[in-house]
Design a protein around this motif. Structure first.
Motif, PDB file in Angstrom:
ATOM      1  N   MET A  81       0.825  -1.201   0.000  1.00 20.31           N
ATOM      2  CA  MET A  81       0.000   0.000   0.000  1.00 20.31           C
ATOM      3  C   MET A  81       0.864   1.259   0.000  1.00 20.31           C
ATOM      4  O   MET A  81       0.507   2.256  -0.589  1.00 20.31           O
ATOM      5  CB  MET A  81      -0.936   0.013   1.207  1.00 20.31           C
ATOM      6  CG  MET A  81      -2.063  -0.992   1.111  1.00 20.31           C
ATOM      7  SD  MET A  81      -3.118  -0.698  -0.290  1.00 20.31           S
ATOM      8  CE  MET A  81      -3.928   0.800   0.237  1.00 20.31           C
ATOM      9  N   SER A  82       2.006   1.222   0.673  1.00 19.72           N
ATOM     10  CA  SER A  82       2.834   2.425   0.716  1.00 19.72           C
ATOM     11  C   SER A  82       3.310   2.800  -0.678  1.00 19.72           C
ATOM     12  O   SER A  82       3.296   3.961  -1.046  1.00 19.72           O
ATOM     13  CB  SER A  82       4.012   2.238   1.669  1.00 19.72           C
ATOM     14  OG  SER A  82       4.867   1.218   1.194  1.00 19.72           O
ATOM     15  N   SER A  83       3.717   1.834  -1.480  1.00 19.18           N
ATOM     16  CA  SER A  83       4.127   2.153  -2.849  1.00 19.18           C
ATOM     17  C   SER A  83       2.910   2.518  -3.687  1.00 19.18           C
ATOM     18  O   SER A  83       2.996   3.350  -4.580  1.00 19.18           O
ATOM     19  CB  SER A  83       4.895   0.983  -3.469  1.00 19.18           C
ATOM     20  OG  SER A  83       4.047  -0.129  -3.643  1.00 19.18           O
ATOM     21  N   GLY A  84       1.774   1.910  -3.386  1.00 19.77           N
ATOM     22  CA  GLY A  84       0.553   2.249  -4.106  1.00 19.77           C
ATOM     23  C   GLY A  84       0.128   3.679  -3.848  1.00 19.77           C
ATOM     24  O   GLY A  84      -0.353   4.371  -4.742  1.00 19.77           O
ATOM     25  N   GLN A  85       0.329   4.139  -2.631  1.00 16.23           N
ATOM     26  CA  GLN A  85      -0.015   5.524  -2.312  1.00 16.23           C
ATOM     27  C   GLN A  85       0.904   6.483  -3.045  1.00 16.23           C
ATOM     28  O   GLN A  85       0.459   7.524  -3.517  1.00 16.23           O
ATOM     29  CB  GLN A  85       0.062   5.755  -0.805  1.00 16.23           C
ATOM     30  CG  GLN A  85      -1.087   5.134  -0.051  1.00 16.23           C
ATOM     31  CD  GLN A  85      -0.949   5.328   1.451  1.00 16.23           C
ATOM     32  OE1 GLN A  85       0.071   5.786   1.938  1.00 16.23           O
ATOM     33  NE2 GLN A  85      -1.988   4.967   2.176  1.00 16.23           N
TER      34      GLN A  85
ATOM     35  N   ARG B  36      -0.452   9.267  -5.624  1.00 12.13           N
ATOM     36  CA  ARG B  36      -0.117  10.698  -5.514  1.00 12.13           C
ATOM     37  C   ARG B  36       0.539  11.209  -6.787  1.00 12.13           C
ATOM     38  O   ARG B  36       0.260  12.313  -7.242  1.00 12.13           O
ATOM     39  CB  ARG B  36       0.809  10.930  -4.322  1.00 12.13           C
ATOM     40  CG  ARG B  36       0.103  10.826  -3.016  1.00 12.13           C
ATOM     41  CD  ARG B  36       1.012  11.186  -1.874  1.00 12.13           C
ATOM     42  NE  ARG B  36       0.326  10.985  -0.616  1.00 12.13           N
ATOM     43  CZ  ARG B  36       0.825  10.358   0.414  1.00 12.13           C
ATOM     44  NH1 ARG B  36       2.045   9.905   0.364  1.00 12.13           N
ATOM     45  NH2 ARG B  36       0.123  10.207   1.517  1.00 12.13           N
ATOM     46  N   ARG B  37       1.428  10.413  -7.362  1.00  7.71           N
ATOM     47  CA  ARG B  37       2.095  10.806  -8.606  1.00  7.71           C
ATOM     48  C   ARG B  37       1.068  10.945  -9.724  1.00  7.71           C
ATOM     49  O   ARG B  37       1.098  11.912 -10.480  1.00  7.71           O
ATOM     50  CB  ARG B  37       3.153   9.769  -8.977  1.00  7.71           C
ATOM     51  CG  ARG B  37       4.074  10.212 -10.087  1.00  7.71           C
ATOM     52  CD  ARG B  37       5.184   9.198 -10.379  1.00  7.71           C
ATOM     53  NE  ARG B  37       5.651   8.503  -9.195  1.00  7.71           N
ATOM     54  CZ  ARG B  37       5.636   7.176  -9.052  1.00  7.71           C
ATOM     55  NH1 ARG B  37       5.179   6.407 -10.002  1.00  7.71           N
ATOM     56  NH2 ARG B  37       6.077   6.608  -7.954  1.00  7.71           N
ATOM     57  N   ASN B  38       0.146   9.993  -9.808  1.00  6.15           N
ATOM     58  CA  ASN B  38      -0.898  10.068 -10.831  1.00  6.15           C
ATOM     59  C   ASN B  38      -1.788  11.284 -10.627  1.00  6.15           C
ATOM     60  O   ASN B  38      -2.163  11.953 -11.588  1.00  6.15           O
ATOM     61  CB  ASN B  38      -1.747   8.793 -10.821  1.00  6.15           C
ATOM     62  CG  ASN B  38      -1.002   7.596 -11.352  1.00  6.15           C
ATOM     63  OD1 ASN B  38       0.024   7.727 -12.003  1.00  6.15           O
ATOM     64  ND2 ASN B  38      -1.513   6.414 -11.060  1.00  6.15           N
TER      65      ASN B  38
END
Length: 66
Positions: A26-30, A34-36
């Motif tokens: 989830m941390s990388s998904g967040q 945010r980047r998107n």
């Protein structure tokens, strides 16, 4: 003779292990989310700037016809 001290380490349950893996993912998904989101903001700004420019060109061409 004295018994050696026993070191007891709790083995994590499957649920605990799954939650740990989920938190890592989830941390990388967040970060990706945010980047998107930021890229979307930048793209919206670019489109807004383009709309303003097109509006200005249209108004100039209409006023030149008169």
């Amino acid at each position: 003779m004295q018994a050696a001290p026993v070191r007891a380490t709790a083995i994590p349950s499957f649920t605990t292990a799954l939650r740990a893996v989920e938190s890592l993912l989830m941390s990388s998904g967040q970060r990706t989310a945010r980047r998107n989101a930021w890229n979307s903001v930048l793209e919206d700004r670019r489109r807004a700037k383009d709309r303003v420019e097109v509006q200005r060109v249209l108004e100039q061409s209409l006023s030149a016809r008169r």
